[in-house]
Design an enzyme around this catalytic site. Sequence first.
Site, PDB file in Angstrom:
ATOM      1  N   LYS A   1       0.842  -1.195   0.000  1.00  0.00           N
ATOM      2  CA  LYS A   1       0.000   0.000   0.000  1.00  0.00           C
ATOM      3  C   LYS A   1       0.877   1.245   0.000  1.00  0.00           C
ATOM      4  O   LYS A   1       1.748   1.394   0.849  1.00  0.00           O
ATOM      5  CB  LYS A   1      -0.916   0.006   1.233  1.00  0.00           C
ATOM      6  CG  LYS A   1      -1.881  -1.166   1.291  1.00  0.00           C
ATOM      7  CD  LYS A   1      -2.827  -1.063   2.483  1.00  0.00           C
ATOM      8  CE  LYS A   1      -2.168  -1.401   3.784  1.00  0.00           C
ATOM      9  NZ  LYS A   1      -3.107  -1.457   4.927  1.00  0.00           N
TER      10      LYS A   1
ATOM     11  N   ASP B   1      -7.924   0.275   5.922  1.00  0.00           N
ATOM     12  CA  ASP B   1      -8.920  -0.772   6.135  1.00  0.00           C
ATOM     13  C   ASP B   1      -9.901  -0.824   4.963  1.00  0.00           C
ATOM     14  O   ASP B   1     -10.297  -1.909   4.512  1.00  0.00           O
ATOM     15  CB  ASP B   1      -9.677  -0.521   7.438  1.00  0.00           C
ATOM     16  CG  ASP B   1      -8.757  -0.458   8.641  1.00  0.00           C
ATOM     17  OD1 ASP B   1      -7.754  -1.201   8.658  1.00  0.00           O
ATOM     18  OD2 ASP B   1      -9.036   0.334   9.561  1.00  0.00           O
TER      19      ASP B   1
END
Length: 321
Positions: A230, A262
């Site tokens: 990420k 998330d």
Amino acid sequence: MTTPPARRRVATLGETMALARSRDIGSLRHASDLVLGIGGAESNVAIALSRLGLDAAWLGRVGDDPLGERVVREVRAEGVDVLAIVDSGAPTGLMLKERPRPSSMRVLYYRAGSAGSRLSPADVPDGWIERADLLHLTGITALLSESAREALSVAIERARSAGATVAFDINYRSSLAAPALAGPWLRDLAERADVVFGGPEEFELLYPGTDGVAACERLLRSGPTEAVLKRGADGATTVLRTGAVASPGFVVDVVDTVGAGDAFVAGYLSALLEGADVEARLHRANVCGAMLCMTPGDWESSPTLREVEQFTASAGDPVLR
């Protein structure tokens, strides 16, 4: 008449806390008005998955107090199957968020000795994990306590025995453990998962002395089939044993980045369970993460599939016509 696709059940477990955030920019020492809600990495993912059309379940411990009741009520209200163990001997944890400056966010945790930190293998009933197609865990829970870490370890073994996919988000929190302690614990869990998420620094925490991609490649040699790197607004990269696939991110007006990771994970896992290819998984994950950043709150703006499609069709244009 076509038959709608079957919903896939995702199980996740961990601590969800009460969350109080200031409305205004500035230190909490001067705040006069707070907004009360809830937040927790695992329940954030479960809520986001539910909004994306998947059957999600969350398990956790809460205190026998009004904040614990709020956690249970709000997660359940989002369509998540909730299994809450009410602990009369410990309080529900609390998280505070302040915006010292327009472009920054600070999070304070009050979770030492909380009900959530007392999670143990005995809290997870027989069959609860075994009914899931995918088990999702995070490194936050692993660092809460020895019993919580043992609960994750046992959960992984049960999931693998049942043939379920195991996803693990490293999600390192320096306030819970120093790198020297956290690194080996998180590496052990990551190496036993199938899909692992993390930022460059988090993958480097697992294998000190390597950069993000090299750490992902080393991790794949230990068992997992894919490592998802990420990079926030710069997008994300999935590292596979056959190579790497990159996907660009989106430039949006950022209000609150807490919870964006998330939402990203939920977007990726939902597409994975639908059988989408890596490019489609990354695209949906990047959209979900970007949309979460555009409003306050840890999960409130997690999008539905329709909203993902609208965002994609508008190329990120905030005006939907």
